[in-house]
Design a protein around this motif. Structure first.
Motif, PDB file in Angstrom:
ATOM      1  N   LEU A  10       0.827  -1.208   0.000  1.00  0.00           N
ATOM      2  CA  LEU A  10       0.000   0.000   0.000  1.00  0.00           C
ATOM      3  C   LEU A  10       0.862   1.259   0.000  1.00  0.00           C
ATOM      4  O   LEU A  10       0.528   2.256  -0.643  1.00  0.00           O
ATOM      5  CB  LEU A  10      -0.927   0.012   1.212  1.00  0.00           C
ATOM      6  CG  LEU A  10      -2.183  -0.868   1.150  1.00  0.00           C
ATOM      7  CD1 LEU A  10      -2.887  -0.866   2.505  1.00  0.00           C
ATOM      8  CD2 LEU A  10      -3.138  -0.389   0.055  1.00  0.00           C
ATOM      9  N   VAL A  11       1.972   1.219   0.721  1.00  0.00           N
ATOM     10  CA  VAL A  11       2.896   2.358   0.739  1.00  0.00           C
ATOM     11  C   VAL A  11       3.475   2.569  -0.659  1.00  0.00           C
ATOM     12  O   VAL A  11       3.569   3.710  -1.143  1.00  0.00           O
ATOM     13  CB  VAL A  11       4.009   2.157   1.781  1.00  0.00           C
ATOM     14  CG1 VAL A  11       5.063   3.257   1.655  1.00  0.00           C
ATOM     15  CG2 VAL A  11       3.427   2.140   3.197  1.00  0.00           C
ATOM     16  N   LEU A  12       3.850   1.481  -1.333  1.00  0.00           N
ATOM     17  CA  LEU A  12       4.358   1.593  -2.697  1.00  0.00           C
ATOM     18  C   LEU A  12       3.293   2.178  -3.616  1.00  0.00           C
ATOM     19  O   LEU A  12       3.591   3.012  -4.480  1.00  0.00           O
ATOM     20  CB  LEU A  12       4.805   0.223  -3.211  1.00  0.00           C
ATOM     21  CG  LEU A  12       5.997  -0.430  -2.495  1.00  0.00           C
ATOM     22  CD1 LEU A  12       6.286  -1.808  -3.098  1.00  0.00           C
ATOM     23  CD2 LEU A  12       7.242   0.451  -2.597  1.00  0.00           C
ATOM     24  N   LEU A  13       2.051   1.740  -3.433  1.00  0.00           N
ATOM     25  CA  LEU A  13       0.954   2.282  -4.225  1.00  0.00           C
ATOM     26  C   LEU A  13       0.808   3.782  -3.985  1.00  0.00           C
ATOM     27  O   LEU A  13       0.698   4.562  -4.933  1.00  0.00           O
ATOM     28  CB  LEU A  13      -0.347   1.562  -3.867  1.00  0.00           C
ATOM     29  CG  LEU A  13      -1.640   2.182  -4.421  1.00  0.00           C
ATOM     30  CD1 LEU A  13      -1.626   2.192  -5.941  1.00  0.00           C
ATOM     31  CD2 LEU A  13      -2.860   1.431  -3.888  1.00  0.00           C
ATOM     32  N   GLN A  14       0.816   4.188  -2.722  1.00  0.00           N
ATOM     33  CA  GLN A  14       0.665   5.616  -2.423  1.00  0.00           C
ATOM     34  C   GLN A  14       1.806   6.432  -3.015  1.00  0.00           C
ATOM     35  O   GLN A  14       1.587   7.511  -3.569  1.00  0.00           O
ATOM     36  CB  GLN A  14       0.580   5.851  -0.918  1.00  0.00           C
ATOM     37  CG  GLN A  14       0.294   7.309  -0.576  1.00  0.00           C
ATOM     38  CD  GLN A  14       0.368   7.606   0.902  1.00  0.00           C
ATOM     39  OE1 GLN A  14       1.270   7.124   1.592  1.00  0.00           O
ATOM     40  NE2 GLN A  14      -0.558   8.413   1.407  1.00  0.00           N
ATOM     41  N   GLN A  15       3.013   5.933  -2.920  1.00  0.00           N
ATOM     42  CA  GLN A  15       4.160   6.652  -3.469  1.00  0.00           C
ATOM     43  C   GLN A  15       4.015   6.848  -4.976  1.00  0.00           C
ATOM     44  O   GLN A  15       4.335   7.917  -5.511  1.00  0.00           O
ATOM     45  CB  GLN A  15       5.450   5.901  -3.144  1.00  0.00           C
ATOM     46  CG  GLN A  15       5.827   5.934  -1.669  1.00  0.00           C
ATOM     47  CD  GLN A  15       7.026   5.061  -1.353  1.00  0.00           C
ATOM     48  OE1 GLN A  15       7.462   4.241  -2.180  1.00  0.00           O
ATOM     49  NE2 GLN A  15       7.574   5.212  -0.148  1.00  0.00           N
ATOM     50  N   HIS A  73      -0.090   2.928   7.856  1.00  0.00           N
ATOM     51  CA  HIS A  73       1.295   3.287   7.544  1.00  0.00           C
ATOM     52  C   HIS A  73       1.402   4.204   6.323  1.00  0.00           C
ATOM     53  O   HIS A  73       2.505   4.394   5.786  1.00  0.00           O
ATOM     54  CB  HIS A  73       2.123   2.024   7.329  1.00  0.00           C
ATOM     55  CG  HIS A  73       2.183   1.145   8.546  1.00  0.00           C
ATOM     56  ND1 HIS A  73       2.918   1.471   9.667  1.00  0.00           N
ATOM     57  CD2 HIS A  73       1.556  -0.026   8.821  1.00  0.00           C
ATOM     58  CE1 HIS A  73       2.765   0.526  10.585  1.00  0.00           C
ATOM     59  NE2 HIS A  73       1.943  -0.394  10.105  1.00  0.00           N
ATOM     60  N   LEU A  74       0.268   4.776   5.896  1.00  0.00           N
ATOM     61  CA  LEU A  74       0.310   5.682   4.752  1.00  0.00           C
ATOM     62  C   LEU A  74       0.635   7.094   5.205  1.00  0.00           C
ATOM     63  O   LEU A  74       0.381   7.475   6.347  1.00  0.00           O
ATOM     64  CB  LEU A  74      -1.030   5.652   4.015  1.00  0.00           C
ATOM     65  CG  LEU A  74      -1.424   4.294   3.409  1.00  0.00           C
ATOM     66  CD1 LEU A  74      -2.748   4.411   2.658  1.00  0.00           C
ATOM     67  CD2 LEU A  74      -0.323   3.752   2.495  1.00  0.00           C
ATOM     68  N   ASN A  75       1.196   7.854   4.281  1.00  0.00           N
ATOM     69  CA  ASN A  75       1.567   9.239   4.564  1.00  0.00           C
ATOM     70  C   ASN A  75       0.297  10.086   4.673  1.00  0.00           C
ATOM     71  O   ASN A  75      -0.422  10.252   3.683  1.00  0.00           O
ATOM     72  CB  ASN A  75       2.452   9.767   3.431  1.00  0.00           C
ATOM     73  CG  ASN A  75       3.003  11.150   3.713  1.00  0.00           C
ATOM     74  OD1 ASN A  75       2.461  11.903   4.511  1.00  0.00           O
ATOM     75  ND2 ASN A  75       4.087  11.497   3.030  1.00  0.00           N
ATOM     76  N   PRO A  76       0.001  10.636   5.853  1.00  0.00           N
ATOM     77  CA  PRO A  76      -1.254  11.374   6.032  1.00  0.00           C
ATOM     78  C   PRO A  76      -1.339  12.648   5.206  1.00  0.00           C
ATOM     79  O   PRO A  76      -2.429  13.182   5.008  1.00  0.00           O
ATOM     80  CB  PRO A  76      -1.265  11.684   7.535  1.00  0.00           C
ATOM     81  CG  PRO A  76       0.160  11.617   7.965  1.00  0.00           C
ATOM     82  CD  PRO A  76       0.793  10.569   7.100  1.00  0.00           C
ATOM     83  N   ARG A  77      -0.209  13.146   4.720  1.00  0.00           N
ATOM     84  CA  ARG A  77      -0.246  14.368   3.909  1.00  0.00           C
ATOM     85  C   ARG A  77      -0.869  14.128   2.533  1.00  0.00           C
ATOM     86  O   ARG A  77      -1.280  15.079   1.870  1.00  0.00           O
ATOM     87  CB  ARG A  77       1.165  14.942   3.752  1.00  0.00           C
ATOM     88  CG  ARG A  77       1.739  15.530   5.028  1.00  0.00           C
ATOM     89  CD  ARG A  77       3.012  16.306   4.762  1.00  0.00           C
ATOM     90  NE  ARG A  77       4.100  15.445   4.333  1.00  0.00           N
ATOM     91  CZ  ARG A  77       4.925  14.800   5.162  1.00  0.00           C
ATOM     92  NH1 ARG A  77       4.776  14.938   6.477  1.00  0.00           N
ATOM     93  NH2 ARG A  77       5.893  14.039   4.705  1.00  0.00           N
ATOM     94  N   PHE A  78      -0.906  12.871   2.123  1.00  0.00           N
ATOM     95  CA  PHE A  78      -1.465  12.543   0.804  1.00  0.00           C
ATOM     96  C   PHE A  78      -2.618  11.550   0.928  1.00  0.00           C
ATOM     97  O   PHE A  78      -2.921  10.806   0.004  1.00  0.00           O
ATOM     98  CB  PHE A  78      -0.362  11.986  -0.106  1.00  0.00           C
ATOM     99  CG  PHE A  78       0.774  12.961  -0.303  1.00  0.00           C
ATOM    100  CD1 PHE A  78       0.692  13.965  -1.254  1.00  0.00           C
ATOM    101  CD2 PHE A  78       1.911  12.889   0.496  1.00  0.00           C
ATOM    102  CE1 PHE A  78       1.724  14.874  -1.422  1.00  0.00           C
ATOM    103  CE2 PHE A  78       2.958  13.806   0.337  1.00  0.00           C
ATOM    104  CZ  PHE A  78       2.865  14.798  -0.627  1.00  0.00           C
TER     105      PHE A  78
END
Length: 266
Positions: free
Chosen positions: A20-25, A56-61
């Motif tokens: 999911l982190v890779l997806l968000q990035q 664990h996702l970046n809350p800014r995005f």
């Protein structure tokens, strides 16, 4: 039965969260927009799933949107208006913790809308979603399902444990009593708003841990992103847990449970 949280399960789950982190990035760097709609019966696990998705996702995005009762002004606006302001901007993921589909199920069951408002929404929503998709927003619609016994047990737990009492609402209290009404309007929603562009995906929420894992796996399977699958974790969801809505034979549908033309009480 609940899934045993073995070390093997936890490792796989954590790797799915890394995906999911890779997806968000990838979404962030490419300026893409992803909207995931979480709907379902009360206590089916929507909120818990969203917490695991976003942990664990970046809350800014990332935005998690759980709108409250509309204000007096909002109640006089075009129904979709207050939802559209929270759509994802370029580079963002948005999770709707309930969505405009309140008007398809909760509102008619609880008599919070008129028959005209209900029909207007049902006629408009496929067009609205098609417009958003054509503009480049990827929409994933998840419905968390639960059986009646499991729902009763979870409601009882909420009412008896002070740690969970904040989750109780008037709708929760009536969920069992109005089970058949919710079923009727849920099926009407599926029949009228499931489209090729914007399909309904049903998640079996009777086991929370499995539902969370497989719903994450489904979202990942539907998205393209750099380094996808790099961690070696399977990205094809279990078809016994996650399935695409399939229209039923019209002759088998029960139509005498409740009238969709009801108006709210005065």
């Amino acid at each position: 039965m609940s899934t045993e949280l073995t070390e093997e399960y936890l490792t796989e789950f954590r790797n799915l969260q890394r995906e999911l982190v890779l997806l968000q990035q990838s979404i962030q760097s490419e300026g893409r927009r992803l909207l995931v709609i979480f709907e379902g019966r009360d206590t089916a696990g929507k909120g818990g799933a969203i917490r695991r998705f976003s942990e664990h996702l970046n809350p800014r995005f990332l935005k998690v949107i759980a709108l409250t009762k509309p204000t007096e002004i909002e109640s006089k606006q075009w129904f979709f208006q207050r939802y559209l302001r929270d759509l994802p901007n370029p580079g963002e993921i948005v999770f709707f913790d309930r969505s405009w589909y309140n008007r398809a199920v909760v509102e008619p069951v609880m008599e919070f809308c008129t028959s005209h408002q209900y029909e207007s929404f049902m006629n408009q929503v496929p067009t609205v979603e098609n417009m958003l998709i054509d503009d480049g927003i990827q929409i994933i619609k998840l419905w968390f399902s639960i059986n009646r016994t499991a729902q009763s047990e979870r409601i009882n737990r909420r009412s008896s444990d002070i740690l969970y009492q904040w989750k109780l609402s008037t709708i929760d209290a009536l969920a069992q009593e109005k089970w058949d009404d919710f079923t009727y309007f849920k099926e009407r929603m599926f029949e009228r708003t499931h489209t090729e562009k914007s399909p309904w995906i049903i998640v079996d929420g009777n086991d929370k841990a499995t539902a969370r894992m497989e719903s994450i796996r489904y979202v990942l399977s539907q998205c393209q992103y750099r380094r996808k699958g790099e961690l070696g974790v399977p990205l094809s969801p279990h078809t016994g847990i996650v399935s695409r809505y399939q229209a039923k034979d019209a002759h088998s549908n029960q139509t005498n449970r409740v009238s969709p033309q009801r108006k709210p009480k005065k």
